[in-house]
Scaffold this active site. Structure first.
Site, PDB file in Angstrom:
ATOM      1  N   THR A 166       8.657  31.769  45.754  1.00  0.00           N
ATOM      2  CA  THR A 166       8.541  31.279  44.343  1.00  0.00           C
ATOM      3  C   THR A 166       7.201  31.853  43.949  1.00  0.00           C
ATOM      4  O   THR A 166       6.456  32.273  44.791  1.00  0.00           O
ATOM      5  CB  THR A 166       8.270  29.820  44.532  1.00  0.00           C
ATOM      6  OG1 THR A 166       9.531  29.246  44.919  1.00  0.00           O
ATOM      7  CG2 THR A 166       7.826  28.964  43.299  1.00  0.00           C
ATOM      8  N   VAL A 195      19.055  22.366  43.247  1.00  0.00           N
ATOM      9  CA  VAL A 195      17.804  22.507  42.369  1.00  0.00           C
ATOM     10  C   VAL A 195      16.807  22.192  43.403  1.00  0.00           C
ATOM     11  O   VAL A 195      16.908  20.920  43.892  1.00  0.00           O
ATOM     12  CB  VAL A 195      17.775  21.412  41.066  1.00  0.00           C
ATOM     13  CG1 VAL A 195      16.405  21.572  40.645  1.00  0.00           C
ATOM     14  CG2 VAL A 195      18.716  21.854  40.126  1.00  0.00           C
ATOM     15  N   GLY A 196      15.628  22.903  43.515  1.00  0.00           N
ATOM     16  CA  GLY A 196      14.544  22.392  44.512  1.00  0.00           C
ATOM     17  C   GLY A 196      13.474  21.870  43.906  1.00  0.00           C
ATOM     18  O   GLY A 196      13.437  21.183  42.811  1.00  0.00           O
ATOM     19  N   THR A 217       4.653  26.179  46.563  1.00  0.00           N
ATOM     20  CA  THR A 217       6.019  27.038  46.988  1.00  0.00           C
ATOM     21  C   THR A 217       5.952  26.853  48.373  1.00  0.00           C
ATOM     22  O   THR A 217       5.383  26.292  49.198  1.00  0.00           O
ATOM     23  CB  THR A 217       5.274  28.667  46.878  1.00  0.00           C
ATOM     24  OG1 THR A 217       6.408  29.561  47.692  1.00  0.00           O
ATOM     25  CG2 THR A 217       3.825  28.904  47.473  1.00  0.00           C
ATOM     26  N   GLY A 218       7.309  27.054  48.904  1.00  0.00           N
ATOM     27  CA  GLY A 218       7.596  26.815  50.230  1.00  0.00           C
ATOM     28  C   GLY A 218       9.034  26.380  50.199  1.00  0.00           C
ATOM     29  O   GLY A 218       9.870  26.312  49.367  1.00  0.00           O
TER      30      GLY A 218
END
Length: 309
Positions: A166, A195-196, A217-218
């Site tokens: 990301t 969806v994250g 991010t991750g």
């Protein structure tokens, strides 16, 4: 100390042959955001421009270069948030938009809503005269190759979900206003419609002039479970520095749900941090006419933002 912009190009494992692309990509994005801030532009303008640059760069998992879902399609998510008013805009499951972060900003600026998804987001984009692009234009050969490799019999898709990440940015402008922006193509071989954390307020990002701004991010499911961006700002509200709060949030995510990731964080005074629990995270920051950047833990290379690049 002000203005300042800090960007990340994703936490995870970055293959050696792509590390230079990622580093040059984040430094160019930080430079672009900083130029806006130095010219008196807003923190929101700066983070959107920085993230737009990374969406347009095939080195990153956002916009052009997004990873593919189980069906071989692109589905992208993004968020922006304004620390002055707590206004925010999010989009998810976009397929034909080159710059999801710009559509997220339009959701914030032009609607009374905070979050639009899938077809509704596409219809809104049309009403705003945002051009649709062929999905093929967003799919790189690298993304296609990784997808093919992961749908092959006997493949372990989890192994390479952290190969690219990301993108995101946080900033404080000369007026002391904070903003964040985050954009992603999600995780490789995800289910259709997954969806994250990225577009979820308090998870993929959060900005509040009274406390700070974070872009994450991750592993998205892990970030969602601990509302990582807001968790870090909670620690800052308790008196922790941007760096200490970032480390506390990442450590909790690792110990509580076994998740890894990274963040860029800034406080209203312009103190910033780029922290990660993964092996690498490409990041860069612009402050006091100096560009800072790194890829591995402990790195902080610098160069002048005055000279040619």
């Amino acid at each position: 100390m002000l203005p300042v912009v800090v960007v990340h190009g994703g936490a995870g494992h970055i293959p050696k042959e792509r590390s230079e692309m990622c580093t040059s990509g984040v430094t160019a994005a930080a430079r672009a955001g900083y130029i806006i801030l130095k010219g008196g532009g807003s923190s929101m303008d700066a983070v959107v421009e920085a993230v737009t640059q990374m969406e347009n760069n095939p080195a990153f998992n956002a916009g052009c270069g997004s990873v593919l879902n189980i069906k071989g399609d692109v589905e992208m998510d993004a968020i922006v948030m304004d620390g002055k008013t707590l206004a925010c805009g999010s989009v998810s499951a976009l397929r034909n938009i080159a710059n999801p972060v710009q559509l997220a900003r339009l959701v914030m600026d032009k609607t009374s809503h905070a979050y639009l998804t899938a077809e509704g987001a596409n219809h809104f984009a049309q009403s705003m005269c945002v051009p649709e692009v062929p999905q093929e234009s967003l799919i790189t050969e690298y993304a296609r190759m990784r997808w093919r490799k992961n749908v092959a019999p006997g493949a372990n898709p989890v192994e390479s979900q952290f190969k690219m990440g990301t993108v995101g940015a946080v900033a404080v402008d000369n007026e002391g206003n904070l903003a964040c922006a985050t954009s992603t193509g999600g995780i490789l071989n995800k289910m259709e419609g997954r969806v994250g954390d990225t577009p979820c307020i308090g998870c993929g990002g959060y900005a509040d002039n009274q406390v700070g701004a974070v872009s994450t991010t991750g592993h998205g499911e892990s970030i969602l479970k601990v509302t990582l961006a807001r968790l870090i700002l909670f620690h800052m509200e308790q008196g922790q520095s941007a760096e200490a709060a970032s480390d506390l949030g990442l450590a909790y995510m690792k110990s509580r749900v076994g998740g890894q990731g990274g963040v860029v964080t800034v406080d209203p005074q312009g103190n910033w941090a780029a922290r990660f629990s993964t092996g690498q995270m490409s990041w860069a920051a612009g402050q006091n006419d100096t560009l800072h950047y790194g890829l591995y833990a402990g790195e902080n290379f610098t160069q002048s933002l005055d000279g040619p690049h």
